[in-house]
Enzyme design. Structure first.
Site, PDB file in Angstrom:
ATOM      1  N   GLY A 126      57.275  -3.844  48.145  1.00 11.24           N
ATOM      2  CA  GLY A 126      56.235  -3.792  47.070  1.00 11.24           C
ATOM      3  C   GLY A 126      56.466  -4.000  45.623  1.00 11.24           C
ATOM      4  N   GLY A 127      58.002  -4.039  45.552  1.00 12.10           N
ATOM      5  CA  GLY A 127      58.451  -4.121  44.355  1.00 12.10           C
ATOM      6  C   GLY A 127      57.963  -3.082  43.328  1.00 12.10           C
ATOM      7  N   THR A 128      58.226  -1.908  43.753  1.00 11.05           N
ATOM      8  CA  THR A 128      57.764  -0.407  43.117  1.00 11.05           C
ATOM      9  C   THR A 128      58.904   0.267  42.710  1.00 11.05           C
ATOM     10  OG1 THR A 128      57.218   0.745  44.880  1.00 11.05           O
ATOM     11  CG2 THR A 128      55.251  -0.698  44.203  1.00 11.05           C
ATOM     12  N   SER A 129      60.066  -0.311  42.956  1.00 16.89           N
ATOM     13  CA  SER A 129      61.253   0.558  42.615  1.00 16.89           C
ATOM     14  C   SER A 129      61.220   1.150  41.277  1.00 16.89           C
ATOM     15  CB  SER A 129      62.551  -0.014  42.988  1.00 16.89           C
ATOM     16  OG  SER A 129      63.482   0.593  42.718  1.00 16.89           O
ATOM     17  N   GLY A 167      71.764  -3.264  55.296  1.00 15.96           N
ATOM     18  CA  GLY A 167      70.862  -3.941  56.159  1.00 15.96           C
ATOM     19  C   GLY A 167      69.659  -4.115  55.462  1.00 15.96           C
ATOM     20  N   GLY A 173      68.769  -1.179  51.251  1.00 17.82           N
ATOM     21  CA  GLY A 173      69.076  -2.721  51.639  1.00 17.82           C
ATOM     22  C   GLY A 173      70.417  -3.088  51.391  1.00 17.82           C
ATOM     23  N   ALA A 174      71.170  -2.077  51.291  1.00 20.08           N
ATOM     24  CA  ALA A 174      72.714  -2.303  50.989  1.00 20.08           C
ATOM     25  C   ALA A 174      73.590  -2.191  52.351  1.00 20.08           C
ATOM     26  CB  ALA A 174      73.481  -1.114  49.971  1.00 20.08           C
ATOM     27  N   TYR A 232      59.266  17.285  39.294  1.00 23.16           N
ATOM     28  CA  TYR A 232      58.965  15.904  38.754  1.00 23.16           C
ATOM     29  C   TYR A 232      58.514  15.886  37.333  1.00 23.16           C
ATOM     30  CZ  TYR A 232      56.847  11.247  39.453  1.00 23.16           C
ATOM     31  OH  TYR A 232      56.594   9.884  39.385  1.00 23.16           O
TER      32      TYR A 232
END
EC number: 2.5.1.26
Lengths: 547, 547
Positions: free
Chosen positions: B136-139, B270, B267-268, B465
């Protein structure tokens, strides 16, 4: 101190103070008839008849170890070494009984604290000596077998002196315990401050906190208190690459949860020296009761409904028809024929016993939790048997290993194995394992007794625990069981996990690859190389090659 | 298809259909006064003004990728590449606004299934091209920054086409979802069959199942449904060392839980292609309500008592005094002065808002669970505010990221960060982080607003948070935040985890060693070498060296 150390010298399970569990004549008759047992007895041979090879520990290594630990904590006498020669599997017990060849460590090391464990590892790296971490010695999978791998010598690193409650944080409900603390002692230390760990595996009378962590143990009350890995807030390990501490928060997204790599590392990725565990207030009240379901599938369905309704009792244990029959026949605590008649009157022809037990801090909490369970159970066809049967199970909950000694004396091949799967595959898994065991243990027309129970249930699946009773092949008792175990493990592979709570050890290693894949095996091997480049830690366990 | 692909082309968060969240004039006035904001506006620059370097992907690599995926799924146009240039942190947004230098991937790959992902990795190994998996590109931690490490080229491997519900096992309550399935779509697919995943992070409107697994995500309802790692029954990854599948049983003692190494692997280690998740029946009923505690410590104590009593609502969220004030001032849904008067009449001078929310399959289940929570809450000094405030929170639960765009337009430096610790260290952790943020963001005598809430509670501790609002330093907006983030991270190190649910990415990498130790870093690096020997997978994230 020496009392503690000698505590692990044993040919049998029975800890001091606990009664052995002889078989009643009635139970023995019933068993003879069922599995075709001879009328002979085969008691254990005295320990003094067992042959113990000379220690192969090089003098230079011994001197360096003595410099670190003191001479009295580097033991090379036969008695100390024999006491750490393997664990408590049927195979271990048969080997010890028949003076068959045992893998005996070359020395027993008794460090007193985490720093001494770290120093011992550094000496062992320097002298290239294999190290087998040793806790309660209750492994049933060859996890503490003194294998030397490619090394010339192997030592048992007994953690018995690491027995302290290091700290207790009551607000966070976290206790730090040294790894060699026995479960019984941990409960006593925590109980004095109003807390419990709530971890009660069948090995409770002997096993240690470090052993629980190293093997991903599950206890009889894990449905309520969680598996041991759920209790681990943090862990401290000694490794050849240096000390390793994990666990700064209850949960984290700081990469993979490496605590879950340390838990289950079986002494192959480090020696666990301290464990920070989540504790709970010691329960003031408890209640155990029994129910019966008609047939395995309706029993499994009932447990599944409880698990998925998230109203499991702390202890939730469903026996199949065979195990229920044996419990009825062997317990002798009630009239079997009257019980059967009662059950028939309630429409139950194939009784499966369900024991539920709740622990709670207050009567009202107990009542509320029990009510929530029973509300959901009403939707199943469970028939209530009452508290007597439940409390009877509870009072014998740690007796299994002791009964085993009595059975071994009578020429019985008795062993357990366990697995787990998702609900949709559970019945096929049970049938496949059952068939494999019956086929491979059938002798002279007599079938073994193969019993099974669910002891741990989850929303997505459950464990299966098998107990086997067969007439022992006195010519080849080890081969007899090894063939049966291999057949059962082959049946498990692809259908379930090779072990739900006994660990991999040496015995399950050939089947690990089928479960975690070649990539998984490569990752474990790489992790091992990172922490233990020369491979001194527990050779032949968890990480291949198998022995 | 192209609609889906273009969905990720954005300069702002707001997904199509969802309303942006402009600031009311009243809220803006209040904010200006509090943080000393200038009256200027600084809207985003059009995407067309951003400079995009030429693709450095070698022709030979491109040809091999086209052979595997087809030309339309190997995109090298500026729009496609720009859309995968980083995530959604404040830093990412500022970079995108000011035409600062962005790390833009050299190509965007769009495989359709796990086999194609595996094939892509093999091509990228062959041509030594770095691969950044993209969901989703939400990092918000630089987790999808297109860093190339030592490689000449880097591609974004967008999993958007892996969007299928592969299977659903209703009896075991396990669904297998492809990694690129968006949370919204997963809920819709599962909802059609009566189930829910129950995972609702603030990124819910955009994020994917694979992203949740890769980052150990936690959602707003994780107190009830568990963190994402608790939901992962199994996982399938593509790695340069071959395909990797894990998860045959609900629990296992077959060595370390390697699923927990895959979950959080960012993702590092696999590319996650499929995730088997535990699902639950979709709730038919829900109820959200609000309470107020007087002061932070009594609020924390109340949440701790609920967590340790194991009666947490599904959503349990406690705001500190500052965050409560901002919510009262900015929401505009009620009369602040009347509310304060009511609270004062109940003895509450420093209100801390506690929102509790329950989801349940039936009215009676909801009533029972709510009653259990309220029974325990009665032992605290919580004052009931009722449903309106609770439902108001619920209706804005995903609005945070959208509000951020409006704040950015107004010259506000707005960002969040989070951590977790055991209960006994929680208040010190909050004070230390708060002080670090206030000190480093103080400008011209005006303090930033630093708000904090507990969103996830456990028996042993809780998360914190933080949300920061400060007047932006228009001369050096990136440096301003990087200094504040560094100060906060230094304050966290040793007191808590560097991230409770945002992952490590590139941004937290410098602090990972303080948390998992040199041995932990060595183990992660070794695991990476085992699965990714040439280091093509997500360089500069999770495993060092940092960028």
């Amino acid at each position: 101190m020496s009392g503690l150390i000698e505590h692990t010298l044993r040919g049998t399970w029975t800890p001091s103070g606990a009664a052995a569990a002889p078989l009643s004549p009635r139970a023995l008759r019933w068993l003879r008839q069922r599995i075709g047992l001879a009328e002979t007895t085969t008691p254990a041979v005295p320990t003094s008849l067992l042959e113990v090879p000379d220690s192969a520990l090089p003098d230079a290594a011994r001197e360096d170890l003595v410099a670190v630990l003191g001479a009295e904590h580097v033991r090379t006498d036969a008695a100390a070494r024999l006491a750490r020669a393997g664990g408590m599997s049927y195979t271990d017990l048969v080997r010890r009984r028949s003076a068959a060849e045992l893998a005996v460590p070359d020395a027993v090391l008794l460090p007193a604290d985490p720093e001494a464990v770290q120093a011992v590892l550094e000496v062992c790296v320097r002298h290239d000596v294999a190290v087998v971490p040793f806790g309660g010695g209750t492994s049933v999978v060859g996890g503490v077998d003194a294998l030397r791998g490619s090394k010339a010598a192997v030592v048992a690193l007994d953690l018995v002196r690491l027995d302290r409650l290091v700290s207790l944080d009551p607000g966070s409900r976290i206790a730090v315990l040294q790894a060699g603390t026995r479960a019984v002692e941990a409960e006593s230390l925590l109980g004095a401050q109003g807390f419990t760990l709530g971890h009660f595996p069948q090995s409770f009378e002997r096993a240690t906190i470090g052993g629980f962590a190293a093997t991903r143990s599950a206890g009889q009350a894990s449905s309520g208190y969680g598996r041991f890995e759920d209790m681990v807030a943090g862990v401290r390990l000694a490794t050849p690459a240096g000390e390793w501490r994990l666990g700064v928060a209850p949960a984290s997204a700081a990469g993979p949860d490496l605590r879950q790599l340390a838990v289950g590392s079986e002494g192959a990725l480090g020696v666990i020296t301290e464990v920070a565990v989540r504790v709970r207030p010691a329960p003031e009240h408890s209640r155990y009761e029994a129910f019966v379901l008609d047939g395995w599938q309706s029993g499994v369905d009932a447990v599944r409904v409880l698990a998925q309704g998230r109203v499991l009792a702390d202890v939730t244990r469903l026996s199949d028809v065979d195990e229920t029959e044996v419990q009825f026949e062997l317990a002798g605590a009630w009239k079997v024929s009257a019980l059967r008649a009662f059950l028939r009157s309630r429409g139950v022809r194939r009784p499966c016993l369900l024991v539920l037990g709740w622990d709670a801090a207050s009567r009202s909490e107990l009542a509320q939790r029990r009510a929530a369970t029973l509300r959901v159970l009403r939707g199943t066809r469970a028939v209530r048997l009452g508290r007597a049967v439940g409390e009877n199970w509870r009072s014998h909950r740690f007796a299994g290993p002791r009964q085993r000694d009595a059975l071994l004396d009578r020429g019985v091949c008795v062993e357990t194995l366990e697995t787990a799967a998702h609900w949709s595959g559970l019945s096929e898994l049970r049938s496949a394992v059952r068939s494999a065991l019956v086929r491979s243990l059938r002798r002279d027309g007599a079938d073994p007794i193969v019993m099974c129970h669910v002891s741990h249930a989850y929303e997505t699946g459950a464990s299966l625990y098998f107990t086997v009773l067969a007439a022992r092949d006195e010519q080849d008792p080890l081969g007899q069981w090894q063939r049966a175990k291999r057949a059962a493990s082959d049946a498990i592979a692809g259908r379930g996990t090779i072990t739900h709570h006994h660990a991999v050890g040496a015995d399950h290693l050939p089947w690990l690859g089928a479960e975690i894949g070649a990539v998984g095996e490569a990752v474990l091997a790489a992790a091992k190389r990172a922490v233990d480049p020369t491979g001194i830690l527990n050779p032949g366990k968890l990480v291949g090659p198998a022995r």
